[in-house]
Design a protein around this motif. Structure first.
Motif, short mmCIF file in Angstrom:
data_model
loop_
_atom_site.label_atom_id
_atom_site.label_comp_id
_atom_site.label_asym_id
_atom_site.label_seq_id
_atom_site.Cartn_x
_atom_site.Cartn_y
_atom_site.Cartn_z
N ILE A 1 65.81 52.27 -27.75
CA ILE A 1 64.41 52.05 -27.61
C ILE A 1 63.88 50.64 -27.55
O ILE A 1 62.88 50.10 -26.87
CB ILE A 1 63.43 53.19 -28.48
CG1 ILE A 1 63.99 54.30 -28.49
CG2 ILE A 1 61.89 52.87 -28.15
CD1 ILE A 1 64.08 55.03 -26.96
N ILE A 2 64.38 50.04 -28.52
CA ILE A 2 64.10 48.66 -28.86
C ILE A 2 64.63 47.87 -27.31
O ILE A 2 63.75 47.00 -26.83
CB ILE A 2 64.79 47.90 -29.92
CG1 ILE A 2 64.34 48.68 -31.17
CG2 ILE A 2 64.39 46.44 -30.08
CD1 ILE A 2 62.78 48.50 -31.49
N GLU A 3 65.68 48.08 -27.08
CA GLU A 3 66.21 47.32 -25.92
C GLU A 3 65.56 47.87 -24.64
O GLU A 3 65.28 46.95 -23.63
CB GLU A 3 67.74 47.49 -25.53
CG GLU A 3 68.63 46.70 -26.50
CD GLU A 3 70.03 46.86 -26.07
OE1 GLU A 3 70.32 47.28 -25.35
OE2 GLU A 3 70.98 46.37 -27.06
N ALA A 4 65.07 49.05 -24.38
CA ALA A 4 63.98 49.51 -23.36
C ALA A 4 62.93 48.74 -23.30
O ALA A 4 62.33 48.39 -22.23
CB ALA A 4 63.93 50.96 -23.52
N ILE A 5 62.23 48.62 -24.73
CA ILE A 5 60.92 47.73 -24.83
C ILE A 5 61.15 46.34 -24.40
O ILE A 5 60.39 45.87 -23.64
CB ILE A 5 60.53 48.08 -26.19
CG1 ILE A 5 59.95 49.20 -26.39
CG2 ILE A 5 59.44 47.04 -26.34
CD1 ILE A 5 59.69 49.57 -28.02
N ASN A 6 62.32 45.83 -24.55
CA ASN A 6 62.62 44.28 -24.29
C ASN A 6 62.99 44.25 -22.85
O ASN A 6 63.17 43.19 -22.23
CB ASN A 6 63.68 43.99 -25.23
CG ASN A 6 63.01 43.76 -26.50
OD1 ASN A 6 61.76 43.70 -26.87
ND2 ASN A 6 64.24 43.73 -27.64
N GLY A 7 63.29 45.25 -22.05
CA GLY A 7 63.61 45.30 -20.66
C GLY A 7 65.30 45.30 -20.33
O GLY A 7 65.55 44.89 -19.38
N THR A 8 65.92 45.24 -21.40
CA THR A 8 67.52 45.33 -21.30
C THR A 8 68.11 46.37 -20.74
O THR A 8 68.79 46.49 -20.03
CB THR A 8 68.14 45.09 -22.70
OG1 THR A 8 67.31 43.95 -23.29
CG2 THR A 8 69.70 44.79 -22.55
N ILE A 9 67.33 47.61 -21.04
CA ILE A 9 67.80 48.84 -20.51
C ILE A 9 66.66 49.25 -19.58
O ILE A 9 65.29 49.15 -19.80
CB ILE A 9 67.94 49.93 -21.57
CG1 ILE A 9 68.97 49.53 -22.50
CG2 ILE A 9 68.16 51.34 -21.03
CD1 ILE A 9 69.16 50.63 -23.62
N GLN A 10 67.02 49.75 -18.27
CA GLN A 10 66.09 50.22 -17.37
C GLN A 10 65.50 51.53 -17.92
O GLN A 10 66.15 52.28 -18.18
CB GLN A 10 66.81 50.61 -16.04
CG GLN A 10 65.68 50.63 -14.67
CD GLN A 10 66.45 50.71 -13.43
OE1 GLN A 10 67.65 50.19 -13.31
NE2 GLN A 10 65.47 50.91 -12.33
N SER A 11 64.36 51.63 -17.94
CA SER A 11 63.39 52.64 -18.58
C SER A 11 62.10 52.99 -18.03
O SER A 11 61.51 52.21 -17.32
CB SER A 11 63.38 52.36 -19.92
OG SER A 11 62.53 51.28 -20.24
N LEU A 12 61.53 54.23 -18.43
CA LEU A 12 60.35 54.72 -18.01
C LEU A 12 59.77 54.97 -19.22
O LEU A 12 60.39 55.96 -19.99
CB LEU A 12 60.24 55.49 -16.82
CG LEU A 12 60.92 54.97 -15.42
CD1 LEU A 12 61.18 56.26 -14.59
CD2 LEU A 12 59.95 54.13 -14.95
#
Length: 326
Positions: free
Chosen positions: A306-317
């Motif tokens: 979740i931290i990497e998703a918030i930082n944009g490292t993982i493509q997420s919605l």
């Protein structure tokens, strides 16, 4: 007909290109004819219609003006189409340029038929030497002329190569969620405990290769500390996961957008509070998930996702959902 052979060829090439685009849109013939169609023919028919007399312009001037005016005419036609209901799309541009070429070819034929000494394109080696004043030129001028001609030929060759071997566009993946009606609206952001929410998960592959996508869906309870700029994750549960392999499809900028892969996803949340549902997308390989997460336990060991998703490292919605008790 020999008197108008060039203009008849212009009309024929314009109509042939229209046919090729609809029959074999990816062929090399389309690319070759398309270059001539855009970069030369509009200016050529315009100049021929405007100056039908031989004495008005020489061959080299007509050649240069044909390229120059084509580069000016085509954008102007595109600008005019921008203010019409059809817009700047392939078919309107193709029809507009074809009409322009055919119309000015007919005008040029009429003007040439009434000219006293009409210009009819036919260049021999002797004509070229005379226009370049070859016999009177010094050795330096002859050398510079040859270098200039070679440069023009090389430039045209490079242009043809670049157009016929285009660089692949940017590789990317479309990842989206829609509301239950298939629109970017009416998301289930307010639910009762154990009430069913529904969204549509969509993926479109523009990576120029086949890709296996891994989707993880996490239920997360987090807060943000504005003093320390830190995200604090209190709870996170793996709700679902799946994978799908998709072929790459080209980006369609001329027609209507169409989905490639969509899946209806329903969920329930059995605890009241303010929750976030995170949809994480991984390509080719999914990071391993501990067994306790697969069993439905609170999986804080994986909060890095979740931290990497918030930082944009993982493509997420992300979907914010408020759950209230009945």
């Amino acid at each position: 007909m020999r008197k108008y052979w060039d203009l008849i060829i212009v009309i024929a090439l314009s109509l042939i290109l229209d046919l090729v685009i609809f029959i074999a849109p990816e062929s090399i013939i389309r690319k070759a004819l398309g270059l001539i169609f855009v970069l030369f023919l509009p200016g050529y028919v315009f100049i021929t219609a405007l100056f039908p007399e031989r004495k008005e312009l020489d061959n080299l001037e007509r050649l240069a003006l044909s390229f120059g005016l084509s580069i000016a005419i085509v954008p102007l036609i595109g600008l005019a189409l921008n203010y019409t209901p059809w817009g700047i799309r392939l078919k309107p541009i193709l029809v507009s340029l074809t009409v322009f070429n055919v119309a000015f070819s007919i005008i040029a034929i009429y003007r040439r038929a009434n000219a006293i000494n009409p210009w009819i394109p036919w260049i021999s080696i002797e004509d070229l030497k005379r226009e370049l004043e070859w016999e009177k030129a010094s050795k330096l001028d002859k050398a510079l002329t040859v270098i200039l001609l070679i440069s023009i030929i090389v430039s045209i060759g490079v242009l043809i190569y670049v157009v016929t071997h285009p660089k692949p566009g940017e590789a990317f993946t479309e990842f989206y969620i829609l509301g239950p009606k298939g629109k970017a609206a009416d998301y289930p952001t307010k639910l009762f405990v154990n009430e069913t929410g529904r969204v549509i998960i969509g993926i479109v592959n523009h990576e120029h290769r086949n890709v296996t996508y891994y989707v993880e869906i996490w239920l997360v309870n987090l807060t943000y500390n504005f003093t320390t700029n830190e995200t604090i994750i209190h709870e996170m549960y793996l709700m679902n996961r799946f994978n799908v392999t998709l072929p790459s499809i080209p980006v369609n900028i001329e027609g209507n957008w169409t989905p490639q892969f969509e899946m209806n996803y329903t969920f329930k949340i059995d605890k009241p509070g303010k929750w976030q549902i995170w949809f994480l997308l991984f390509k080719d390989k999914e990071p391993p998930i501990p067994k306790e997460c697969l069993m439905g336990a609170n999986c804080l060991s994986e909060k890095w996702r979740i931290i990497e998703a918030i930082n944009g490292t993982i493509q997420s919605l992300k979907l914010n959902v408020r759950v209230i008790e009945i």
